[in-house]
Design a protein around this motif. Structure first.
Motif, PDB file in Angstrom:
ATOM      1  N   THR A   6      10.710 -25.782  22.293  1.00 37.22           N
ATOM      2  CA  THR A   6      10.858 -25.337  23.680  1.00 37.22           C
ATOM      3  C   THR A   6      10.280 -23.961  23.986  1.00 37.22           C
ATOM      4  OG1 THR A   6      13.009 -24.288  23.292  1.00 37.22           O
ATOM      5  CG2 THR A   6      13.008 -26.655  23.828  1.00 37.22           C
ATOM      6  N   GLY A   7      10.136 -23.134  22.957  1.00 43.12           N
ATOM      7  CA  GLY A   7       9.718 -21.750  23.191  1.00 43.12           C
ATOM      8  C   GLY A   7      10.869 -20.850  23.593  1.00 43.12           C
ATOM      9  N   LEU A   8      12.090 -21.372  23.540  1.00 39.11           N
ATOM     10  CA  LEU A   8      13.290 -20.600  23.882  1.00 39.11           C
ATOM     11  C   LEU A   8      14.031 -20.185  22.617  1.00 39.11           C
ATOM     12  CD1 LEU A   8      14.418 -22.928  26.743  1.00 39.11           C
ATOM     13  CD2 LEU A   8      14.137 -20.470  27.070  1.00 39.11           C
ATOM     14  N   LYS A   9      14.301 -18.906  22.455  1.00 36.02           N
ATOM     15  CA  LYS A   9      15.070 -18.441  21.313  1.00 36.02           C
ATOM     16  C   LYS A   9      16.541 -18.756  21.536  1.00 36.02           C
ATOM     17  CE  LYS A   9      16.343 -14.359  18.572  1.00 36.02           C
ATOM     18  NZ  LYS A   9      16.226 -15.082  17.285  1.00 36.02           N
ATOM     19  N   VAL A  10      17.177 -19.341  20.550  1.00 36.84           N
ATOM     20  CA  VAL A  10      18.593 -19.700  20.642  1.00 36.84           C
ATOM     21  C   VAL A  10      19.435 -18.525  20.153  1.00 36.84           C
ATOM     22  CG1 VAL A  10      20.358 -21.352  19.947  1.00 36.84           C
ATOM     23  CG2 VAL A  10      17.990 -22.115  20.234  1.00 36.84           C
ATOM     24  N   ASP A  48       5.577 -18.598  24.938  1.00 37.42           N
ATOM     25  CA  ASP A  48       5.302 -19.374  26.143  1.00 37.42           C
ATOM     26  C   ASP A  48       3.807 -19.539  26.405  1.00 37.42           C
ATOM     27  OD1 ASP A  48       4.869 -16.728  26.693  1.00 37.42           O
ATOM     28  OD2 ASP A  48       6.035 -16.672  28.542  1.00 37.42           O
ATOM     29  N   PHE A  49       2.970 -18.890  25.596  1.00 37.78           N
ATOM     30  CA  PHE A  49       1.517 -19.004  25.751  1.00 37.78           C
ATOM     31  C   PHE A  49       1.043 -20.285  25.055  1.00 37.78           C
ATOM     32  CE2 PHE A  49      -2.776 -18.323  24.084  1.00 37.78           C
ATOM     33  CZ  PHE A  49      -3.456 -17.989  25.248  1.00 37.78           C
ATOM     34  N   LYS A  50       0.363 -21.143  25.805  1.00 38.46           N
ATOM     35  CA  LYS A  50      -0.068 -22.429  25.258  1.00 38.46           C
ATOM     36  C   LYS A  50      -1.556 -22.492  24.977  1.00 38.46           C
ATOM     37  CE  LYS A  50       4.068 -23.948  25.368  1.00 38.46           C
ATOM     38  NZ  LYS A  50       4.812 -24.061  24.098  1.00 38.46           N
ATOM     39  N   GLY A  51      -2.330 -21.629  25.607  1.00 29.43           N
ATOM     40  CA  GLY A  51      -3.775 -21.645  25.389  1.00 29.43           C
ATOM     41  C   GLY A  51      -4.485 -20.857  26.472  1.00 29.43           C
TER      42      GLY A  51
END
Length: 604
Positions: A281-285, A574-577
């Protein structure tokens, strides 16, 4: 002798040592149990406080065979309404006071608040709500406020909890007022507790079978509960685990396996599941809370049963759920059977079971936040005691006091602004017999981007709307020419070579010739940020427009840049490309499954 042990010696429920004083809005420890009269508060200057014993929940009905019988409205068992029976009035349960002692003359004493038989005046609603702020369920299994004012209860709840040190995978702070909170709820198939021998995988150390990422917004106005299918094919990253002797061990990652293998297998702990969620997800838990089969039974019983609705009768030989159509209040074995059934609804698969579990959790949230639960010290004690016994948590929230702080923070979210959804997936194209799923990349990324940007899935009035508007205002204004933009690019995300790829794109596609690749960032970054000086604002706006940066990514300094000083762009998870906008959609796509915690639905 402490208060708790004294209560037990006298045969008194530990919960009955705590009473609500309507004048102060606080729960107080009752110290005087002599003479059988526990109706007096330890604060003698206030009015007599009603005894809490009258608010205890009823035992579940049992059939002739000794088993539990769920209450229903369809003939299987009529659910009683105490208000209609004259036992309670108003929107919240009013607890009757104890009878007074007989005086020397043989007559009964009268309540200090008025003549005999007159009810004590209710606490004003606002004061009562203030008194109950420390409690309230916000997530089915876990978000239970704990009263830790008494040392005995504090020690009891601390002793109940099991903890796991997940090292750098979590957050050592209980919560941060200036940031969203991400909590991973894990339900395992590990069999503990009497009566659970026939469930789950025999001998299993526990898989991550039920997984919900609970994202609470920065301003605490809303929350998103994201279910992650156990059969999702994903890459499990390397993870560092703490061993019993205190040493650290890195468990190698495994590519292309089921998500549920992120826990228990190869020595992985919940920290590995947290890292896997971050990978997806790109979210830190920040924290995790883990429960097993026994927890579902114990918690559903402690809360007094959970209301469900069935659109059709269900008789599932695998989960042992056997209920007619209609509304029911279930607990214990029936509750476990309900959340385990996968052959009774929808397409009879795991994705449909996820929807059933979401409905169950939403109903439990409503039950925990109901006045029937909140105004009963007995129910609150049982719920808190059962919850802390049922939970395994990370050390960051591994005490009753820390859990209470977290619960208080999370209980600020109104149930109408809690949205349940599921990671968008597709059947695994590599399989002839469809048993697993893969990410629906396009839809999933939109949903993940919204959560990373802290965008609510429901319409809410944000407490920090002005602050967000202020951040978004940084994107408005004049923009420098591409040739005048000067920026250093660092890679703090998970895309290899992202810094160089971005510099190449900026130079060749956007005309930003004064861009430099600075390789890896000093530390990993969850979100992309652009740091700049006030006199570089026009450059920052130009770069943000090119890359699709949100206002939250803009980090303006306080002093002007000197000479040829460059801005600093740090690419995050969050950077995908290069060329792919980082900004998430303002609203969730219409074809993504959603359910609201405030609305009851019938399982179909």
């Amino acid at each position: 002798m402490d208060a708790q042990s004294r209560g037990r010696a006298d045969g008194i429920d530990p919960a009955d040592q705590w009473v609500l004083n309507p004048q102060t809005g606080d729960y107080e420890l009752r110290l005087n149990h002599s003479g059988g009269d526990s109706g007096e508060s330890s604060r003698t200057s206030g009015p007599r406080v009603p005894n809490s014993r009258g608010s205890a929940g009823r035992r579940p009905a049992r059939d002739s065979g000794g088993g539990r019988r769920s209450a229903s409205r369809d003939g299987r068992g009529e659910r009683r309404n105490p208000a209609r029976d004259g036992q309670e009035t108003g929107s919240a349960r009013e607890v009757p006071g104890q009878r007074g002692r007989r005086s020397a003359g043989g007559t009964r004493g009268q309540e200090s608040s008025g003549p005999a038989g007159r009810r004590s005046r209710k606490a004003p609603k606002a004061r009562r709500k203030k008194a109950l702020l420390w409690t309230g369920g916000t997530m089915a299994f876990v978000l239970v406020g704990l009263s830790v004012g008494g040392y005995a209860l504090y020690q009891r709840f601390n002793g109940n909890l099991n903890t796991v040190d997940v090292g750098g995978s979590g957050n050592k702070n209980v919560f941060d007022n200036d940031a969203p909170i991400n909590i991973l709820i894990i339900g395992t198939d590990k069999r503990t507790g009497k009566g659970n021998e026939g469930y789950g995988d025999k001998g299993s150390v526990g898989h991550a079978d039920t997984n919900i990422l609970f994202h609470v917004s920065e301003d605490r106005t809303n929350a998103t509960a994201l279910s992650i299918p156990r059969d999702l094919i994903t890459d499990i990253p390397d993870c560092e685990t703490k061993q019993p002797d205190g040493s650290e061990k890195v468990i190698p990652g495994t590519p292309s396996v089921r998500f549920n293998q992120s826990l228990g297998q190869e020595g992985r702990n919940a920290g590995c599941t947290m890292e896997t969620v971050k990978e997806i997800t790109g979210l830190k838990v920040d924290h995790f809370m883990m429960v097993d089969f026994n927890a579902v039974k114990e918690l559903s019983t402690a809360v007094g049963g959970v209301e469900i609705c069935l659109a059709k009768p269900v008789k599932d030989p695998d989960s042992h759920l056997d209920l007619p159509a209609g509304e029911h209040r279930i607990q214990g074995e029936d509750a476990l059977a309900f959340v385990r059934t996968r052959h009774s609804f929808g397409n009879k698969g795991d994705l449909d079971r996820i929807k059933i579990q979401q409905q169950f959790i939403a109903s439990m949230i409503r039950q925990m936040q109901s006045d029937d639960t909140l105004t009963s010290p007995t129910k609150l004690f049982k719920l808190a005691d059962a919850a802390t016994k049922a939970l395994t948590v990370d050390t960051g929230i591994g005490t009753g006091k820390k859990l209470a702080s977290l619960a208080t923070e999370l209980s600020k979210v109104n149930t109408k602004n809690i949205t349940f959804t599921t990671v968008p997936v597709l059947d695994n194209p590599a399989e002839k017999v469809k048993a697993t799923v893969v990410l629906n990349e396009a839809k999933a990324e939109q949903l993940f981007a919204m959560m990373r940007d802290d965008t609510s899935l429901t319409e809410v009035k944000s407490k920090k709307k002005n602050a967000k508007s202020k951040q978004d205002a940084l994107l408005k204004g004049s923009k420098a020419a591409a040739a005048d933009v000067r920026v250093d690019v660092y890679n703090g995300g998970k895309v290899p070579g992202a810094a160089q790829a971005t510099v190449t794109w900026l130079q060749n596609e956007q005309g930003v010739l004064k861009s430099t690749n600075k390789a890896n960032a000093p530390a990993k970054a969850a979100r992309t940020t652009l740091e700049y000086a006030p006199n570089q604002a026009d450059q920052a706006r130009a770069l943000a427009a090119m890359m699709g940066l949100p206002g939250s990514a803009m980090k303006q300094g306080t002093t002007d840049a000197e000479g040829l000083q460059a801005m600093v762009l740090t690419l995050g998870d969050d950077f995908k490309g290069a060329g792919t906008p980082i900004t998430g959609p303002a609203k969730v796509p219409t074809d993504i499954q959603q359910a609201n915690a405030d609305k009851a639905e019938c399982a179909k």
